[in-house]
Design a protein around this motif. Sequence first.
Motif, PDB file in Angstrom:
ATOM      1  N   UNK A 166       0.843  -1.191   0.000  1.00 25.43           N
ATOM      2  CA  UNK A 166       0.000   0.000   0.000  1.00 25.43           C
ATOM      3  C   UNK A 166       0.882   1.245   0.000  1.00 25.43           C
ATOM      4  N   UNK A 167       0.659   2.179  -0.901  1.00 22.86           N
ATOM      5  CA  UNK A 167       1.402   3.434  -0.875  1.00 22.86           C
ATOM      6  C   UNK A 167       1.115   4.194   0.425  1.00 22.86           C
ATOM      7  N   UNK A 168       2.021   5.077   0.798  1.00 26.32           N
ATOM      8  CA  UNK A 168       1.831   5.876   2.005  1.00 26.32           C
ATOM      9  C   UNK A 168       0.544   6.688   1.920  1.00 26.32           C
ATOM     10  N   UNK A 169      -0.121   6.835   3.062  1.00 24.59           N
ATOM     11  CA  UNK A 169      -1.304   7.684   3.203  1.00 24.59           C
ATOM     12  C   UNK A 169      -2.541   7.143   2.491  1.00 24.59           C
ATOM     13  N   UNK A 170      -2.524   5.869   2.089  1.00 25.28           N
ATOM     14  CA  UNK A 170      -3.702   5.285   1.472  1.00 25.28           C
ATOM     15  C   UNK A 170      -4.168   4.075   2.277  1.00 25.28           C
ATOM     16  N   UNK A 171      -5.485   3.993   2.502  1.00 26.43           N
ATOM     17  CA  UNK A 171      -6.046   2.820   3.158  1.00 26.43           C
ATOM     18  C   UNK A 171      -6.469   1.776   2.135  1.00 26.43           C
ATOM     19  N   UNK A 172      -6.617   2.198   0.875  1.00 25.84           N
ATOM     20  CA  UNK A 172      -6.998   1.270  -0.197  1.00 25.84           C
ATOM     21  C   UNK A 172      -6.725   1.915  -1.542  1.00 25.84           C
ATOM     22  N   UNK A 173      -6.414   1.103  -2.528  1.00 28.83           N
ATOM     23  CA  UNK A 173      -6.292   1.561  -3.907  1.00 28.83           C
ATOM     24  C   UNK A 173      -6.966   0.538  -4.808  1.00 28.83           C
ATOM     25  N   UNK A 174      -7.385   0.979  -5.978  1.00 28.20           N
ATOM     26  CA  UNK A 174      -8.116   0.114  -6.900  1.00 28.20           C
ATOM     27  C   UNK A 174      -7.457   0.131  -8.267  1.00 28.20           C
ATOM     28  N   UNK A 175      -7.049  -1.021  -8.750  1.00 29.30           N
ATOM     29  CA  UNK A 175      -6.518  -1.165 -10.097  1.00 29.30           C
ATOM     30  C   UNK A 175      -7.305  -2.244 -10.824  1.00 29.30           C
ATOM     31  N   UNK A 176      -7.114  -2.304 -12.132  1.00 32.90           N
ATOM     32  CA  UNK A 176      -7.789  -3.316 -12.955  1.00 32.90           C
ATOM     33  C   UNK A 176      -6.753  -4.106 -13.728  1.00 32.90           C
ATOM     34  N   UNK A 177      -6.850  -5.425 -13.676  1.00 26.84           N
ATOM     35  CA  UNK A 177      -6.019  -6.302 -14.501  1.00 26.84           C
ATOM     36  C   UNK A 177      -6.831  -6.704 -15.724  1.00 26.84           C
ATOM     37  N   UNK A 178      -6.216  -6.573 -16.895  1.00 23.45           N
ATOM     38  CA  UNK A 178      -6.887  -6.955 -18.135  1.00 23.45           C
ATOM     39  C   UNK A 178      -6.006  -7.951 -18.880  1.00 23.45           C
ATOM     40  N   UNK A 179      -6.540  -9.103 -19.216  1.00 22.04           N
ATOM     41  CA  UNK A 179      -5.807 -10.130 -19.952  1.00 22.04           C
ATOM     42  C   UNK A 179      -6.342 -10.159 -21.379  1.00 22.04           C
ATOM     43  N   UNK A 180      -5.447 -10.000 -22.348  1.00 19.67           N
ATOM     44  CA  UNK A 180      -5.823  -9.998 -23.762  1.00 19.67           C
ATOM     45  C   UNK A 180      -5.050 -11.108 -24.461  1.00 19.67           C
ATOM     46  N   UNK A 181      -5.767 -11.965 -25.165  1.00 12.72           N
ATOM     47  CA  UNK A 181      -5.142 -13.112 -25.837  1.00 12.72           C
ATOM     48  C   UNK A 181      -5.502 -13.122 -27.317  1.00 12.72           C
ATOM     49  N   UNK A 182      -4.606 -13.692 -28.112  1.00 11.07           N
ATOM     50  CA  UNK A 182      -4.814 -13.781 -29.549  1.00 11.07           C
ATOM     51  C   UNK A 182      -4.079 -14.999 -30.089  1.00 11.07           C
ATOM     52  N   UNK A 183      -4.499 -15.468 -31.240  1.00 10.07           N
ATOM     53  CA  UNK A 183      -3.776 -16.560 -31.897  1.00 10.07           C
ATOM     54  C   UNK A 183      -2.568 -16.044 -32.671  1.00 10.07           C
ATOM     55  N   UNK A 184      -2.433 -14.730 -32.783  1.00 12.23           N
ATOM     56  CA  UNK A 184      -1.298 -14.112 -33.474  1.00 12.23           C
ATOM     57  C   UNK A 184      -0.418 -13.363 -32.477  1.00 12.23           C
ATOM     58  N   UNK A 185       0.859 -13.236 -32.785  1.00 13.51           N
ATOM     59  CA  UNK A 185       1.757 -12.452 -31.948  1.00 13.51           C
ATOM     60  C   UNK A 185       1.343 -10.976 -31.987  1.00 13.51           C
ATOM     61  N   UNK A 186       1.448 -10.290 -30.877  1.00 10.83           N
ATOM     62  CA  UNK A 186       1.121  -8.877 -30.836  1.00 10.83           C
ATOM     63  C   UNK A 186       1.879  -8.215 -29.693  1.00 10.83           C
ATOM     64  N   UNK A 187       1.932  -6.889 -29.723  1.00  8.55           N
ATOM     65  CA  UNK A 187       2.681  -6.108 -28.746  1.00  8.55           C
ATOM     66  C   UNK A 187       1.781  -4.982 -28.256  1.00  8.55           C
ATOM     67  N   UNK A 188       1.533  -4.912 -26.955  1.00 10.86           N
ATOM     68  CA  UNK A 188       0.613  -3.921 -26.403  1.00 10.86           C
ATOM     69  C   UNK A 188       1.305  -2.709 -25.797  1.00 10.86           C
TER      70      UNK A 188
ATOM     71  N   UNK B 250      -0.107   2.971  -7.208  1.00 14.68           N
ATOM     72  CA  UNK B 250      -0.169   1.563  -7.584  1.00 14.68           C
ATOM     73  C   UNK B 250       0.324   0.697  -6.426  1.00 14.68           C
ATOM     74  N   UNK B 251      -0.057  -0.574  -6.432  1.00 14.36           N
ATOM     75  CA  UNK B 251       0.154  -1.331  -5.207  1.00 14.36           C
ATOM     76  C   UNK B 251       0.644  -2.750  -5.389  1.00 14.36           C
TER      77      UNK B 251
END
Length: 337
Positions: A296-318, A332-333
């Motif tokens: 947890x970063x200083x001075x925060x009781x909670x933080x919210x992030x989102x994980x996103x998983x992206x898949x493809x049959x072809x190679x790609x770069x995000x 970020x935490x």
Amino acid sequence: IRDTSRGLVGSEMCIRDSHRVAQQNYVVVKPTDSPKEVTLEAGQVHGITKGSVFAIYPPGTRDFDAPQAALAIAKVTSVYPAQALARLETNRKIPTGARAVEREHNYGDKKLFVFYENADQSAKLKTIRDALKQYNFIHTAQTGEAYHLLLEHTQGNILIEAADSGVVARIDARGNESELTNRVIDDVTKWAKWYGVLSIKNPNPSKKVRIDIAVEAITERGATRSPYAHVTRPDAEFYAGETISLNIKSQSTRDLYFHVLNLSTDGSVETVYPKDGRTERLPKGGTTTLELSTFLPDDYSAVTDVIKVIASTSRFDLRFLEQRPLTRGEKRAIDTD
């Protein structure tokens, strides 16, 4: 992520990736048989949309801030899973390996709703509101209407507040009005990109691309538990110091390539996996596990992030989607190193 010494605070998964985000990301360009058209090595999985405009620069370009250095301007005409076709404004031979940077994104019907708190009582906030009206992907929310961002002029600052996570930026409003307006516009348009990445989804679901994701929390003592404490919400909840175990299993009929993105409440978009753009293959029926430590970063009781998983049959770069934090201070935490 929440503090074990405080009351329950719901949150989604939070991730911190310590690798450096590129100053400005680009898409690799390939020439086609037509002098009027080029191929962009990015497509639906990258959030590319028909009608978006790209500036094309010579191979090896690192500084994309000078528009006059661009070889050509191209507008996207067709979008495929991992590639897109773009039409050049003027006929021009484009070398292999040229780099394209998006200059105008066509959000279609996806708009960022912005509410201005008491704008009529602040000349500076009114100027910002009027300037943002030129962007067709930004909608001025009215009283009582749902919004993504709230802007307010208070105590000598322009506050930018996300509806779901509170104040995300505090900009000193006492300086030059033109510089202030440009700074706020820059932040707001980048938040539009953040929400755009968040909204990326598969337009054509197929059995060829199917994955199962299982998430466990590993305590500091090594025990495992389910992070889904609230059965009525999809959020995963973790305590600071725990490790997130992310198990990704392919249910696809073909080999897959996948990326894991973190969308943080500080406005950043970072690639958690794979590192440095390298391509990792997940065989059909195969499984891989990622472990991510939390804090947890200083001075925060909670933080919210989102994980996103992206898949493809072809190679790609995000890496094209990445952007730096838009807030001052670390929110970020999760540390992936």
